[in-house]
Design an enzyme around this catalytic site. Structure first.
Site, short mmCIF file in Angstrom:
data_model
loop_
_atom_site.label_atom_id
_atom_site.label_comp_id
_atom_site.label_asym_id
_atom_site.label_seq_id
_atom_site.Cartn_x
_atom_site.Cartn_y
_atom_site.Cartn_z
N GLU A 99 133.12 12.46 15.69
CA GLU A 99 133.95 13.32 14.96
C GLU A 99 135.30 13.64 15.77
OE1 GLU A 99 132.27 17.23 13.93
OE2 GLU A 99 130.65 15.90 12.81
N GLU A 122 124.27 13.00 11.22
CA GLU A 122 124.27 14.38 11.24
C GLU A 122 123.79 14.84 9.87
OE1 GLU A 122 126.84 16.87 13.43
OE2 GLU A 122 126.90 15.53 15.20
C1 GCO Z 1 129.49 18.64 14.46
C2 GCO Z 1 129.03 18.51 15.65
C3 GCO Z 1 127.86 19.25 16.01
C4 GCO Z 1 127.83 20.81 15.15
C5 GCO Z 1 127.02 20.64 13.90
C6 GCO Z 1 127.26 21.93 12.80
O1 GCO Z 1 129.51 18.03 13.43
O2 GCO Z 1 130.48 19.57 14.03
O3 GCO Z 1 128.79 17.19 15.80
O4 GCO Z 1 128.24 19.36 17.12
O5 GCO Z 1 127.08 21.74 16.01
O6 GCO Z 1 127.78 19.60 13.04
O7 GCO Z 1 128.29 22.56 12.88
#
Ligand code: GCO
Length: 443
Positions: free
Chosen positions: A169, A352
């Site tokens: 990200e 994710e």
């Molecule tokens: C993100 C990060 C994670 C976060 C999850 C919840 O995508 O922001 O990769 O570390 O903890 O997404 O916000």
């Protein structure tokens, strides 16, 4: 409550990868055996973290890692996505830290011994502080330092890593960390956001070349998050504002990677805001990738704003997670289909997806039916995208276990496993049981 999919769903194929995901700073602790990073510094500043917490212990994974990989194996997942703490494996002088490398070798070897594929992210936001002291992602040299880190570590661990991701990200690292300052290092200028994004993408491209050299056998790529923007109305003004927001927040990171250029809105930036781009940078950034990691949680709704082009409208009567993020799985399908139409894509892995819910541990049980429903709705969304022709080959739940949720500290729980931070005991939530049962049901 169970998770289910149509019996002919591609997600139930044995070749489809189901996993769980975490990140180094969010779970490891073990700060005595690594360099300080920008999140240690950020946590130490007053009023940056909702519960005034930090990552000094987190889930104590640095000490409990064997327990945790047994937990992962018991869930029956095919793969585990983790990140390496840069400051644990590379010394301030750029040399390899043998003890830090040994920690990850033991962890990764343990996963492989349990027949679990290893998806490793090189950078999940924990930049060594000494690099930030030298400008951090505003300094082009940090991209070259990242290239050297990637070179050393990918050569050291090539035999125990199935997939490398350069960055997690870059949007969060640049926009949240350098443009609006709610994440580490807490800088807040538009020009900083755009310049740091460029150096992060340059770092990605430089590292990709190294990964393809050192680890041609692994699947190498990047993880991007997308929050698809929807227009608040059909008015031309709102639609244009939304298109701008999508360019600014989403396509800003993907278009350089797949097309070697930033969205055209860059031409409207003043010279003070435009990132400094050197000859050859865009070609480096567009180095071909073997896979694209997609992180999806929610959508955003925008309307036109007289001064700032767009204004985000928070959800009002829509269902939301404990983060206040709208639950809108149709945006997940729409995103995957739009990516497939926009770019000539490599395989996609959902690296994710998951949700924060208000979890209550009662007699060792967390009856998180809302989280099971979120997973059901979003697995259905992925299934719909695959049916529409999108080449999705994996899905990782965020997160394996509750952990440090950045500026919100430990106040938000995303885990399929509940962590009692007082005792560091882990409890598989009902959602974790449902996820495990679905995965184990594949024939
Ligand atoms: C993100 C990060 C994670 C976060 C999850 C919840 O995508 O922001 O990769 O570390 O903890 O997404 O916000």
């Amino acid at each position: 409550m169970k998770l289910s999919l149509p019996k002919n769903s591609r997600l139930l194929d044995k070749e489809f990868t189901f996993g769980v995901a975490t990140a180094s700073f969010q779970i490891e602790g073990g700060i005595a055996s690594r360099q300080a990073c920008i999140w240690d510094t950020f946590c130490a500043k007053p009023e940056t973290i909702a519960d005034n917490s930090d990552g000094s212990i987190a889930c104590d994974h640095f000490n409990l890692w064997e327990n945790d990989i047994n937990l992962i194996a018991d869930m029956g997942v095919d793969a585990y996505r983790l990140s390496i703490a840069w400051g644990r494996v590379i010394n301030e002088d750029g040399s390899a830290n043998a003890d830090g490398i040994d920690f990850y070798r033991n962890l990764l070897s343990g996963l492989k011994a349990r027949n679990i594929k290893t998806f490793v992210t090189l950078y999940h936001w924990d930049l060594p502080q000494h690099l930030e002291d030298n400008g951090g992602w505003l300094n082009r040299q940090t991209a070259y330092a990242f290239e050297q880190y990637a070179d050393i570590i990918s050569a050291e661990l090539a035999d125990v890593v199935d997939s490398w991701a350069t960055l997690n990200e870059p949007f969060c690292s640049s926009y949240l960390g350098y443009e609006i300052g709610i994440h580490a290092p807490g800088k807040a200028e538009q020009a900083f956001g755009r310049q740091s994004a460029h150096h992060l993408l340059l770092a990605h491209g430089l590292a990709m070349k190294v990964l393809q050299k050192n680890c041609p056998q692994s699947m190498n790529g990047i993880v991007l998050n997308f929050t698809p923007g929807y227009s608040a109305s059909d008015s031309e003004a709102d639609r244009q504002a939304t298109a701008y927001a999508n360019d600014y927040f989403n396509w800003w990171y993907s278009r350089p990677i797949f097309e070697g250029k930033y969205p055209d809105i860059i031409d409207s930036f003043t010279d003070e805001i435009k990132p400094k781009i050197l000859a050859g940078d865009m070609e480096i950034i567009a180095t071909p990738i073997d896979f694209l990691g997609v992180n999806f949680y929610t959508r955003a709704v925008y309307k036109a704003h007289p001064n700032d082009v767009f204004e985000e409208i928070p959800p009002t009567d829509a269902p939301v997670t404990d983060m206040g993020w709208e639950i809108y799985p149709a945006a997940f399908t729409g995103l995957l289909k739009e990516l497939n139409q926009r770019y000539s894509l490599p395989p996609i892995y959902i690296t994710e997806n998951g949700c924060a819910m208000k979890d209550n541990l009662t007699a060792g049980t967390v009856n998180d039916l809302g989280r099971i429903q979120y997973y059901q709705d979003h697995l259905n969304a992925v299934d719909e995208a695959i049916t529409a022709g999108v080449n999705v080959q994996g899905y990782f739940g965020w997160s394996l276990m509750d952990n440090f949720e950045w500026a919100l500290g430990y106040t938000k729980r995303f885990g399929l496993v509940y962590v009692d931070y007082d005792t560091q005991q882990r409890f598989l939530k009902e959602s974790g049981k449902a996820y495990s049962t679905l995965i184990k049901s594949r024939t």
